[in-house]
Scaffold this active site. Structure first.
Site, mmCIF file in Angstrom:
data_model
loop_
_atom_site.group_PDB
_atom_site.id
_atom_site.type_symbol
_atom_site.label_atom_id
_atom_site.label_comp_id
_atom_site.label_asym_id
_atom_site.label_seq_id
_atom_site.Cartn_x
_atom_site.Cartn_y
_atom_site.Cartn_z
ATOM 1 N N GLU A 163 8.552 1.019 11.463
ATOM 2 C CA GLU A 163 9.734 1.877 11.254
ATOM 3 C C GLU A 163 9.217 3.305 11.238
ATOM 4 O O GLU A 163 8.538 3.717 10.300
ATOM 5 C CB GLU A 163 10.401 1.566 9.908
ATOM 6 C CG GLU A 163 10.873 0.138 9.758
ATOM 7 C CD GLU A 163 12.085 -0.188 10.604
ATOM 8 O OE1 GLU A 163 12.760 0.746 11.077
ATOM 9 O OE2 GLU A 163 12.351 -1.383 10.811
ATOM 10 N N CYS B 101 13.857 10.061 7.438
ATOM 11 C CA CYS B 101 13.628 9.636 8.820
ATOM 12 C C CYS B 101 14.904 9.788 9.642
ATOM 13 O O CYS B 101 14.853 10.068 10.830
ATOM 14 C CB CYS B 101 13.139 8.198 8.848
ATOM 15 S SG CYS B 101 14.184 7.090 7.901
ATOM 16 N N GLU C 79 9.620 16.272 14.924
ATOM 17 C CA GLU C 79 10.141 15.930 13.599
ATOM 18 C C GLU C 79 9.506 16.869 12.570
ATOM 19 O O GLU C 79 8.285 16.904 12.427
ATOM 20 C CB GLU C 79 9.796 14.475 13.264
ATOM 21 C CG GLU C 79 10.380 14.037 11.943
ATOM 22 C CD GLU C 79 9.984 12.615 11.561
ATOM 23 O OE1 GLU C 79 8.798 12.271 11.701
ATOM 24 O OE2 GLU C 79 10.857 11.866 11.108
ATOM 25 N N LYS D 69 0.885 -1.172 0.000
ATOM 26 C CA LYS D 69 0.000 0.000 0.000
ATOM 27 C C LYS D 69 0.921 1.220 0.000
ATOM 28 O O LYS D 69 1.427 1.644 1.038
ATOM 29 C CB LYS D 69 -0.871 -0.029 1.265
ATOM 30 C CG LYS D 69 -2.207 0.693 1.152
ATOM 31 C CD LYS D 69 -2.129 2.154 0.794
ATOM 32 C CE LYS D 69 -1.862 3.047 1.986
ATOM 33 N NZ LYS D 69 -1.677 4.466 1.603
HETATM 34 P P1 NAD Z 1 2.356 8.585 7.419
HETATM 35 O O1 NAD Z 1 2.408 7.876 8.718
HETATM 36 O O2 NAD Z 1 1.494 9.758 7.281
HETATM 37 O O3 NAD Z 1 1.909 7.580 6.256
HETATM 38 C C1 NAD Z 1 2.601 6.379 5.978
HETATM 39 C C2 NAD Z 1 1.664 5.410 5.293
HETATM 40 O O4 NAD Z 1 0.609 5.072 6.179
HETATM 41 C C3 NAD Z 1 0.992 5.954 4.053
HETATM 42 O O5 NAD Z 1 0.929 4.939 3.094
HETATM 43 C C4 NAD Z 1 -0.404 6.319 4.550
HETATM 44 O O6 NAD Z 1 -1.388 6.307 3.546
HETATM 45 C C5 NAD Z 1 -0.647 5.230 5.543
HETATM 46 N N1 NAD Z 1 -1.637 5.537 6.590
HETATM 47 C C6 NAD Z 1 -2.044 6.747 7.055
HETATM 48 N N2 NAD Z 1 -2.947 6.598 8.052
HETATM 49 C C7 NAD Z 1 -3.096 5.266 8.228
HETATM 50 C C8 NAD Z 1 -3.866 4.467 9.133
HETATM 51 N N3 NAD Z 1 -4.655 5.017 10.058
HETATM 52 N N4 NAD Z 1 -3.757 3.129 9.044
HETATM 53 C C9 NAD Z 1 -2.946 2.548 8.149
HETATM 54 N N5 NAD Z 1 -2.197 3.239 7.264
HETATM 55 C C10 NAD Z 1 -2.265 4.579 7.305
HETATM 56 O O7 NAD Z 1 3.889 8.900 7.089
HETATM 57 P P2 NAD Z 1 4.469 9.680 5.841
HETATM 58 O O8 NAD Z 1 4.122 11.121 5.990
HETATM 59 O O9 NAD Z 1 4.097 8.968 4.579
HETATM 60 O O10 NAD Z 1 6.035 9.458 6.044
HETATM 61 C C11 NAD Z 1 6.806 10.262 6.846
HETATM 62 C C12 NAD Z 1 7.134 9.547 8.134
HETATM 63 O O11 NAD Z 1 7.770 8.296 7.861
HETATM 64 C C13 NAD Z 1 8.118 10.316 8.987
HETATM 65 O O12 NAD Z 1 7.710 10.309 10.331
HETATM 66 C C14 NAD Z 1 9.415 9.530 8.807
HETATM 67 O O13 NAD Z 1 10.339 9.698 9.856
HETATM 68 C C15 NAD Z 1 8.917 8.147 8.683
HETATM 69 N N6 NAD Z 1 9.906 7.279 8.022
HETATM 70 C C16 NAD Z 1 10.555 6.351 8.792
HETATM 71 C C17 NAD Z 1 11.512 5.515 8.214
HETATM 72 C C18 NAD Z 1 12.206 4.465 9.036
HETATM 73 O O14 NAD Z 1 12.767 3.541 8.456
HETATM 74 N N7 NAD Z 1 12.183 4.553 10.359
HETATM 75 C C19 NAD Z 1 11.826 5.635 6.855
HETATM 76 C C20 NAD Z 1 11.150 6.608 6.110
HETATM 77 C C21 NAD Z 1 10.182 7.415 6.704
#
Ligand code: NAD
Length: 496
Positions: A265, A300, A398, A190
């Protein structure tokens, strides 16, 4: 051969973009016709309409995944045979590097030089690495009573949902589906609603490589689609990369449904500590700039807090300001561009609101602080603040944009205390010439990765990647990642 700026611009006009879901081996629109627009953040143009998958698509995909998994045509393949198919998949990703890089750059605003050399190359490498690993790892024979034979083996979990973010779309997806497919699972990806294009295209490549229908599926959609997967009673495991806030929702949904295995993650606010015996202040400053401005700070692991010793602060900041000049935003399609566009209007407004918060809470601008509009795109200057206190909002939350907070300290103990005073624990760095200090500080830092005299090194697959504290659980990359996608089984045979 490296392509020129005009060549990339021309290719962009010729690109055919698929926006449908990939379910049971076929592309299909959402049954209720729902879709959302995919917009290029560098110029505001709509690239495609994307299928917005709902409960019907989720149920159909999970059922197809279950059937494909249980048929054994993937899970029961000899590891060597599964590995060969995955290697073909990796080769196809490499063959389509121009197309995939272009899709990623247009979709999220990343510089084309990076999408080619890091994102797409990294995804192919990841799939290949796990393909090569699977026929080289075995189980154990446990040292049990001699009247027994005790086997410890690993088995695929079943149906794995990979819910991934937009900052490294193809790469983060590959860190999930690479080991999950290698371990024999059926995977449903997804992608983020901000970055669906490469995952959708990958699905056709997976099929071309020989991955059976139902084993690799892609369901574009927003958070609601991800939630349906998290709540689904027939999904066995959910592997998530994204924000800590959504990670908590997913953990709760997994608990409220079938206790599916849940791997998270999450976010970070990583400290980059510059001690007074830093071996090369100019290099540390250049690296600190790259650590926060690479990928527009949408990292991240972004080194978003620089902790600098008072004695070297002035020389560090002078070198940092000079280095920041090299990160002015430009057209992502220009191969010379180092920093591209912010992914969308929501993220752009969020980053600028943090710049306002920094100013309102009394931080002093070192550089940047403004939006720049190249052809109505979403661009923000490389920005850094000198922060008198470590508890300002911009030092704690963040931001996920090109905004650095610089904090001054006087002792190593104080630096470690500030570094660890965070809900996150994803990454950290320390710069020192003293080997003992390097070891002591690395041990004291509560983070999943610690860099010494460098930052963001280690693109290879051999290191586990993930966080302490609210940066998540489980690890991507390395053989440890395969543990997430398999169950341990103990088999005890009584000898006659
Ligand atoms: P997000 O949490 O907004 O979304 C991530 C994914 O989750 C998307 O596909 C989104 O559609 C989905 N999503 C949103 N609400 C949901 C729910 N209630 N249930 C299930 N899925 C849902 O994050 P983002 O804005 O896409 O990414 C940025 C974040 O990702 C930052 O906090 C960053 O630090 C983190 N990140 C972490 C790593 C790591 O390896 N630790 C790597 C890259 C990014």
């Amino acid at each position: 051969m490296a392509r020129s700026y005009p060549e990339w611009q021309q290719l962009a006009t010729e690109l055919e973009i698929e926006g449908r879901a990939f379910i049971a081996g076929e592309y299909s629109a959402a049954q209720d016709g729902r879709s959302f627009a995919c917009i290029n953040p560098a110029n505001g143009q709509t690239l495609a309409q994307i299928a917005w998958c709902g409960q019907r698509e989720v149920d159909t995909a999970v059922q197809a995944a279950r059937q494909a998994f249980e048929s054994g045509e993937w899970s029961a393949l000899a590891p060597l045979a599964r590995g060969r198919i995955l290697k073909r998949f990796a080769a196809l990703i490499r063959e389509c590097s121009d197309e995939l890089s272009l899709l990623e750059t247009l979709d999220v605003g990343k510089p084309i030089a990076d999408t080619q050399s890091v994102d797409v190359a990294g995804a192919a490498y990841c799939v290949e690495w796990f393909a090569e690993a699977i026929d080289k790892i075995g189980g154990e024979v446990a040292p049990v009573d001699p009247k027994l034979v005790g086997l410890v083996t690993r088995e695929a979990i079943g149906v794995v949902a990979a819910v991934v973010p937009w900052n490294f779309p193809i790469l983060m997806a590959s860190w999930k589906f690479g080991p999950a497919l290698a371990a024999g699972n059926a995977v449903i990806v997804k992608p983020s609603e901000k970055s669906p294009l490469t995952a959708i295209r990958l699905a056709a490549l997976a099929k071309e490589a020989g991955i059976p229908d139902g084993i690799f599926q892609v369901l574009p959609g927003a958070g609601d689609t991800g939630k349906m997967l998290a709540l689904h009673m027939d999904v066995d495991c959910i592997a998530f990369t994204g924000s800590t806030a959504v990670g908590k929702l997913i953990a709760a949904d997994a608990a409220a449904s079938n206790l599916k295995r849940t791997w998270l993650e999450l976010g970070g606010k990583s400290p980059n500590i510059i001690l007074p015996d830093c071996p090369d202040i100019k290099k540390a400053a250049r690296t600190a700039a790259a650590a926060i401005f690479y990928n527009m700070g949408e990292m991240c692991t972004a080194g978003s807090r620089v902790l600098v010793h008072r004695d070297i602060k002035d020389s560090f900041l002078a070198a940092f300001k000079e280095a920041a000049q090299g990160w002015q935003p430009g057209d992502p399609l220009n191969p010379d561009t180092a920093m591209g566009a912010i992914v969308d209007r929501i993220q752009y407004d969020k980053v600028l609101s943090y710049v306002d918060k920094g100013l309102n809470e009394g931080a002093t601008l070192i550089c940047g602080g403004k939006a720049t509009h190249l052809e109505q795109g979403l661009f923000i200057e490389p920005t850094a603040f000198d922060c008198a206190r470590a508890d300002l909002t911009i030092c704690r939350e963040e931001i996920f944009g090109p905004v650095l907070s610089v904090i001054t300290f006087d002792t190593v103990e104080e630096a470690i205390r500030i570094a660890n005073d965070s809900e996150y624990g994803l990454a950290a760095a320390v710069w020192t010439s003293d080997l003992s200090t390097a070891h002591k500080v690395s041990r004291a830092l509560r983070a999943g990765t610690v860099w010494v005299n460098c930052y963001d090194e280690g693109g290879d697959m051999n290191f586990p990647f993930g966080g302490f504290k609210q940066s998540g659980n489980g690890r991507d990359k390395s053989l440890h990642a395969m543990e997430k996608y398999s169950e341990l089984k103990s088999t005890l045979i009584k000898l006659g």
